[in-house]
Design a protein around this motif. Structure first.
Motif, PDB file in Angstrom:
ATOM      1  N   GLU A  50     -49.416 -20.387  19.940  1.00 30.99           N
ATOM      2  CA  GLU A  50     -48.069 -21.161  20.143  1.00 30.99           C
ATOM      3  C   GLU A  50     -47.518 -21.988  18.968  1.00 30.99           C
ATOM      4  O   GLU A  50     -46.393 -21.489  18.380  1.00 30.99           O
ATOM      5  N   ARG A  51     -48.586 -22.749  18.481  1.00 31.13           N
ATOM      6  CA  ARG A  51     -48.015 -23.567  17.224  1.00 31.13           C
ATOM      7  C   ARG A  51     -47.718 -22.743  15.977  1.00 31.13           C
ATOM      8  O   ARG A  51     -46.749 -22.979  15.439  1.00 31.13           O
ATOM      9  N   VAL A  52     -48.587 -21.747  15.585  1.00 27.16           N
ATOM     10  CA  VAL A  52     -48.386 -20.693  14.614  1.00 27.16           C
ATOM     11  C   VAL A  52     -47.083 -19.899  14.557  1.00 27.16           C
ATOM     12  O   VAL A  52     -46.155 -19.691  13.928  1.00 27.16           O
ATOM     13  N   GLU A  53     -46.768 -19.604  15.931  1.00 23.52           N
ATOM     14  CA  GLU A  53     -45.467 -18.788  16.077  1.00 23.52           C
ATOM     15  C   GLU A  53     -44.181 -19.395  15.938  1.00 23.52           C
ATOM     16  O   GLU A  53     -43.270 -19.026  15.373  1.00 23.52           O
ATOM     17  N   ALA A  54     -44.430 -20.790  16.398  1.00 23.17           N
ATOM     18  CA  ALA A  54     -43.283 -21.709  16.148  1.00 23.17           C
ATOM     19  C   ALA A  54     -43.185 -22.126  14.375  1.00 23.17           C
ATOM     20  O   ALA A  54     -42.069 -21.905  14.083  1.00 23.17           O
ATOM     21  N   GLY A  55     -44.205 -22.147  14.061  1.00 27.70           N
ATOM     22  CA  GLY A  55     -44.402 -22.484  12.534  1.00 27.70           C
ATOM     23  C   GLY A  55     -43.844 -21.212  11.704  1.00 27.70           C
ATOM     24  O   GLY A  55     -43.142 -21.608  10.378  1.00 27.70           O
ATOM     25  N   LEU A  56     -43.792 -20.184  12.143  1.00 26.05           N
ATOM     26  CA  LEU A  56     -43.423 -18.824  11.349  1.00 26.05           C
ATOM     27  C   LEU A  56     -42.419 -18.193  11.871  1.00 26.05           C
ATOM     28  O   LEU A  56     -41.546 -17.456  11.306  1.00 26.05           O
ATOM     29  N   LEU A  94     -54.327  -2.202   0.182  1.00 23.49           N
ATOM     30  CA  LEU A  94     -53.405  -3.147  -0.499  1.00 23.49           C
ATOM     31  C   LEU A  94     -53.554  -4.608  -0.095  1.00 23.49           C
ATOM     32  O   LEU A  94     -53.795  -4.854   1.330  1.00 23.49           O
ATOM     33  N   GLN A  95     -53.578  -5.428  -1.022  1.00 22.59           N
ATOM     34  CA  GLN A  95     -53.819  -6.834  -0.763  1.00 22.59           C
ATOM     35  C   GLN A  95     -52.750  -7.781  -1.640  1.00 22.59           C
ATOM     36  O   GLN A  95     -52.645  -7.358  -2.866  1.00 22.59           O
ATOM     37  N   GLY A  96     -52.282  -8.704  -1.172  1.00 24.25           N
ATOM     38  CA  GLY A  96     -51.624  -9.751  -1.891  1.00 24.25           C
ATOM     39  C   GLY A  96     -52.479 -10.521  -2.916  1.00 24.25           C
ATOM     40  O   GLY A  96     -53.453 -10.913  -2.474  1.00 24.25           O
ATOM     41  N   ARG A  97     -51.710 -10.961  -3.785  1.00 25.77           N
ATOM     42  CA  ARG A  97     -52.166 -12.093  -4.700  1.00 25.77           C
ATOM     43  C   ARG A  97     -51.012 -12.999  -5.228  1.00 25.77           C
ATOM     44  O   ARG A  97     -49.954 -12.312  -5.360  1.00 25.77           O
ATOM     45  N   GLY A  98     -51.167 -14.214  -5.155  1.00 25.06           N
ATOM     46  CA  GLY A  98     -50.082 -15.151  -5.495  1.00 25.06           C
ATOM     47  C   GLY A  98     -49.797 -16.077  -4.349  1.00 25.06           C
ATOM     48  O   GLY A  98     -50.307 -16.031  -3.341  1.00 25.06           O
ATOM     49  N   ILE A  99     -49.285 -16.986  -4.416  1.00 24.99           N
ATOM     50  CA  ILE A  99     -48.903 -18.151  -3.403  1.00 24.99           C
ATOM     51  C   ILE A  99     -48.122 -17.437  -2.250  1.00 24.99           C
ATOM     52  O   ILE A  99     -47.118 -16.743  -2.253  1.00 24.99           O
ATOM     53  N   GLY A 100     -48.684 -17.712  -1.036  1.00 27.38           N
ATOM     54  CA  GLY A 100     -48.410 -16.908   0.064  1.00 27.38           C
ATOM     55  C   GLY A 100     -49.216 -15.694   0.451  1.00 27.38           C
ATOM     56  O   GLY A 100     -49.200 -15.132   1.609  1.00 27.38           O
ATOM     57  N   GLY A 101     -50.228 -15.404  -0.546  1.00 29.32           N
ATOM     58  CA  GLY A 101     -51.041 -14.137  -0.305  1.00 29.32           C
ATOM     59  C   GLY A 101     -50.199 -12.847   0.317  1.00 29.32           C
ATOM     60  O   GLY A 101     -49.263 -12.506  -0.321  1.00 29.32           O
ATOM     61  N   SER A 102     -51.028 -12.156   1.063  1.00 26.39           N
ATOM     62  CA  SER A 102     -50.382 -11.074   1.703  1.00 26.39           C
ATOM     63  C   SER A 102     -49.048 -11.108   2.510  1.00 26.39           C
ATOM     64  O   SER A 102     -48.472 -10.337   2.541  1.00 26.39           O
ATOM     65  N   THR A 103     -48.912 -12.381   2.744  1.00 28.16           N
ATOM     66  CA  THR A 103     -47.766 -12.676   3.648  1.00 28.16           C
ATOM     67  C   THR A 103     -46.441 -12.399   2.952  1.00 28.16           C
ATOM     68  O   THR A 103     -45.404 -12.557   3.449  1.00 28.16           O
ATOM     69  N   THR A 104     -46.426 -12.590   1.577  1.00 30.75           N
ATOM     70  CA  THR A 104     -45.464 -12.447   0.711  1.00 30.75           C
ATOM     71  C   THR A 104     -44.626 -11.198   0.899  1.00 30.75           C
ATOM     72  O   THR A 104     -43.644 -11.103   0.554  1.00 30.75           O
ATOM     73  N   HIS A 105     -45.452 -10.217   0.779  1.00 29.05           N
ATOM     74  CA  HIS A 105     -45.035  -8.816   0.931  1.00 29.05           C
ATOM     75  C   HIS A 105     -45.342  -8.064   2.372  1.00 29.05           C
ATOM     76  O   HIS A 105     -45.240  -6.889   2.290  1.00 29.05           O
ATOM     77  N   GLY A 149     -41.536  -8.667  -1.693  1.00 25.47           N
ATOM     78  CA  GLY A 149     -41.250  -9.851  -1.670  1.00 25.47           C
ATOM     79  C   GLY A 149     -39.631 -10.104  -1.566  1.00 25.47           C
ATOM     80  O   GLY A 149     -38.954  -9.180  -1.676  1.00 25.47           O
ATOM     81  N   CYS A 150     -39.543 -11.103  -0.542  1.00 22.51           N
ATOM     82  CA  CYS A 150     -37.988 -11.261   0.014  1.00 22.51           C
ATOM     83  C   CYS A 150     -37.248 -11.936  -0.687  1.00 22.51           C
ATOM     84  O   CYS A 150     -37.584 -13.293  -1.143  1.00 22.51           O
ATOM     85  N   ALA A 151     -36.168 -11.604  -1.382  1.00 27.98           N
ATOM     86  CA  ALA A 151     -35.143 -12.179  -2.445  1.00 27.98           C
ATOM     87  C   ALA A 151     -34.434 -13.034  -1.831  1.00 27.98           C
ATOM     88  O   ALA A 151     -33.680 -13.575  -2.364  1.00 27.98           O
ATOM     89  N   TYR A 152     -34.360 -12.990  -0.421  1.00 24.15           N
ATOM     90  CA  TYR A 152     -33.503 -13.862   0.206  1.00 24.15           C
ATOM     91  C   TYR A 152     -33.965 -14.947   1.108  1.00 24.15           C
ATOM     92  O   TYR A 152     -33.205 -15.662   1.722  1.00 24.15           O
ATOM     93  N   ASP A 153     -35.274 -14.989   1.026  1.00 22.96           N
ATOM     94  CA  ASP A 153     -36.165 -16.062   1.873  1.00 22.96           C
ATOM     95  C   ASP A 153     -35.968 -16.016   3.363  1.00 22.96           C
ATOM     96  O   ASP A 153     -36.008 -17.121   3.937  1.00 22.96           O
ATOM     97  N   VAL A 154     -35.653 -14.803   3.723  1.00 26.93           N
ATOM     98  CA  VAL A 154     -35.299 -14.802   5.336  1.00 26.93           C
ATOM     99  C   VAL A 154     -36.608 -14.336   5.966  1.00 26.93           C
ATOM    100  O   VAL A 154     -36.793 -14.691   7.274  1.00 26.93           O
ATOM    101  N   LYS A 155     -37.508 -13.652   5.182  1.00 28.24           N
ATOM    102  CA  LYS A 155     -38.851 -13.536   5.523  1.00 28.24           C
ATOM    103  C   LYS A 155     -39.494 -14.786   5.665  1.00 28.24           C
ATOM    104  O   LYS A 155     -39.858 -15.577   4.688  1.00 28.24           O
ATOM    105  N   ARG A 209     -45.107 -18.542   2.106  1.00 31.00           N
ATOM    106  CA  ARG A 209     -44.515 -19.429   0.831  1.00 31.00           C
ATOM    107  C   ARG A 209     -43.352 -20.091   1.416  1.00 31.00           C
ATOM    108  O   ARG A 209     -43.102 -20.972   0.685  1.00 31.00           O
ATOM    109  N   VAL A 210     -42.667 -19.857   2.285  1.00 31.70           N
ATOM    110  CA  VAL A 210     -41.597 -20.347   2.462  1.00 31.70           C
ATOM    111  C   VAL A 210     -41.794 -21.508   4.053  1.00 31.70           C
ATOM    112  O   VAL A 210     -40.656 -22.093   4.502  1.00 31.70           O
ATOM    113  N   THR A 211     -42.981 -21.307   4.561  1.00 34.80           N
ATOM    114  CA  THR A 211     -43.003 -22.166   5.861  1.00 34.80           C
ATOM    115  C   THR A 211     -44.140 -23.106   5.611  1.00 34.80           C
ATOM    116  O   THR A 211     -44.040 -24.124   5.250  1.00 34.80           O
ATOM    117  N   TYR A 212     -45.576 -22.582   5.646  1.00 35.30           N
ATOM    118  CA  TYR A 212     -46.813 -23.563   5.749  1.00 35.30           C
ATOM    119  C   TYR A 212     -46.991 -24.233   4.172  1.00 35.30           C
ATOM    120  O   TYR A 212     -47.590 -25.140   4.070  1.00 35.30           O
TER     121      TYR A 212
END
Ligand SMILES: Cc1cc2nc3c(=O)[nH]c(=O)nc-3n(C[C@H](O)[C@H](O)[C@H](O)COP(=O)(O)OP(=O)(O)OC[C@H]3O[C@@H](n4cnc5c(N)ncnc54)[C@H](O)[C@@H]3O)c2cc1C
Length: 509
Positions: free
Chosen positions: A127-133, A83-94, A180-186, A190-193
């Motif tokens: 450190e930076r990435v964990e803060a960013g996510l 399983l791999q993602g495609r679309g803005i955010g790649g596999s992090t979307t799902h 995909g998160c319909a509430y943008d809480v993930k 797509r919703v961070t970087y």
């Protein structure tokens, strides 16, 4: 703004300082760090741009929309579904939000066996990435019934486990994370970087599949892309002229793209050393209803069977697994009525998966029509470890209260009750039973290292054979990781981008 390439048919030519290819964990972070560092960035993503409003929680529409090959990508022999993602955010979307740093013994192995330099900078990137996510500890009240039951089972057997850290904030626990998160809480890319990259001026184009990178000696790089329409058909052409290219198309597509461009092949390692973290899913039926499709699917994990300090080469992690009906059905044994008989108990179902830190390796190359041909053979030792992991899954599920475990041998489905014991698995194994395996972590096909004859990129992701072309995604892992990979991948994006910024006067030519 994120531009939908599909709205722009015809031929276009853009210029930028850096062109990033792919918008997943590696590419999104690289684009944001470079844009925030003052560079003019264009990011090209082959998939579409979808927002929370598009995530309708229906498997029939979301799986084809968000997954490569509509979720059907697999090894050539069909034995491992990837399983791999495609679309803005790649596999992090799902993805399912487990956040693990690169284990220390693995970093040491990368340094000692592959010559990877500057380990201290990994720490700074974590450190930076964990803060960013927005990574944080999952709270007790956020565990769903399945995760609580699995923890109970592990504790009963004396196995060590932990409640995980995740990149989700204020989760409403709908359980549809895979669609995909319909509430943008993930807190996916797509919703961070991606918004950070956008705010810093990066131009982000969806629906643009990069076909080739052309390197002009002593000068610029020209990235050639096909613009795709809603159905994925060619709709136009785009070129981006840039001084630096960062390829973050993931561990299956990055080596193919480089090979199609005649780049990265000097060591003969491009596309090789593929590790998959293959996993077996053991679904089970519990006496009480769990409704495991609600809530956070994977909040707890069992790390009793992986000790990377002692053996950095192998080990097994056990993780609870549940999902919406279609995905659950694909992991149940049997066909027709027998299969339906299992699925009828969906509300009482929950599973555990065994994920292998694999030593086996494979390769990826271009097959018919440029599509990936993925070969991977599980070595006997790894098979044995996975089967041991499967047996541990079965025992934990029983200890957690499962009435029966549905071991997914597809030629001879095995239903095991506590009184049966796990030795039945040995009998089916001895007869060559066939299990379908899954992978969500393909890695290591452009591996990193300082020995030019054994690796594709150097310690900062730059191709050994082509200056100013970098790779920043899961493909650069020098070895199998032995942990969920999104934090490592995002940190590599951060680290590579900072290296490009530091060397900018030299790189811009
Ligand atoms: C179902 C699932 C669950 C997961 N759960 C977890 C988890 O809980 N924790 C964890 O740590 N990890 C998890 N992962 C893995 C994690 O998501 C990956 O480690 C990470 O996203 C990999 O980043 P990447 O940049 O290498 O690739 P990706 O995120 O896959 O991004 C690659 C991008 O490149 C694009 N692309 C490919 N080819 C081209 C081209 N030619 N032109 C333009 N664009 C292209 C793709 O469309 C894609 O968007 C999960 C993965 C899956 C699939």
């Amino acid at each position: 703004m994120i531009e939908a390439g599909r709205d722009h048919p015809g031929t276009r030519a853009l210029r930028s300082e850096v062109c990033v290819i792919g918008s997943g964990a590696g590419g999104a972070v690289a684009a944001a760090v470079l844009a925030e560092g003052g560079r003019d960035v264009v990011l090209l993503e082959q998939g579409g741009h979808y927002t929370a409003a598009d995530f309708n929680q229906r498997e029939d529409s979301m799986i084809p929309l968000l997954f490569e090959d509509a979720g059907m990508r697999a090894t050539e022999d069909g034995s491992i579904v990837i399983l791999q993602g495609r679309g803005i955010g790649g596999s992090t979307t799902h993805n399912l939000c487990y956040c693990f740093r690169t284990p220390e013994p693995i970093l040491r192995r990368w340094e000692q066996e592959h010559g990877v330099r500057d380990l201290a900078s990994f720490e700074e990137s974590f450190e930076r990435v964990e803060a960013g996510l927005h990574v944080q500890q999952i709270q007790e009240e956020e565990l769903n019934a399945l995760n609580v039951a699995i923890r109970r089972g592990a504790e009963h057997l004396g196995y060590h486990g932990l409640v995980a850290r995740h990149n989700r904030v204020g989760c409403v626990r709908s359980g549809f994370c895979l669609l995909g998160c319909a509430y943008d809480v993930k807190k996916s890319m797509r919703v961070t970087y991606i918004p950070r990259a956008n705010n810093a001026g990066a131009r982000i184009l969806a629906d643009c599949r990069v076909d080739r990178i052309e390197v002009h000696p002593g000068g610029h790089r020209l990235v050639h892309a096909t613009v795709l329409d809603r159905a994925g058909r060619p709709h136009g052409e785009l070129t981006v002229e840039a001084a630096v290219v960062v390829c973050s198309a993931g561990a299956i597509m990055s080596p193919l793209l480089l090979a199609a461009s005649g780049l990265g092949g000097a060591s003969g390692q491009l596309g090789r050393n593929l590790h998959l973290h293959p996993s077996i899913i053991a679904p089970a039926v519990f006496q009480e209803p769990l409704h495991a499709y609600y809530g956070i699917p994977q909040a707890y994990y069992i790390d009793e069977f992986i000790d990377l300090e002692r053996d950095p080469r192998s080990g097994i992690i056990l993780m609870p697994i549940s999902g919406p009906p279609f995905l659950t059905a694909t992991n149940l044994p049997g066909f027709g009525r027998k299969h339906f008989e299992h699925l009828r108990h969906l509300s009482h179902m929950g599973g555990l998966l065994a994920l292998l830190h694999d030593q086996s390796s494979g390769e990826v190359e271009a097959g018919r029509g440029g599509r990936p041909r993925i070969r991977y053979r599980l070595e006997p030792d790894d098979r044995r470890r996975l089967i041991e992991g499967l047996k541990h899954c079965v025992e934990v599920l029983w200890a957690a209260g499962a009435e029966r475990v549905l071991v997914p041998y597809h030629d001879e489905p095995l239903v095991l009750r506590p009184q049966d014991g796990v030795s039945e698995i040995d009998r089916v194994e001895a007869r060559g039973g066939e299990l379908t395996l899954n992978s969500t972590h393909p890695q290591s096909t452009c591996r990193m290292g300082e020995d030019r004859s054994r690796s594709v990129v150097n310690s900062y992701g730059e191709l050994h054979d082509t200056p100013a072309v970098f790779v920043a995604d899961m493909s650069v892992f020098p070895t199998s990781l032995g942990a969920p990979p999104q934090i490592t991948t995002a940190s590599l994006g951060d680290r590579t981008a900072r290296h490009v910024l530091d060397r900018w006067p030299e790189l811009r030519g």
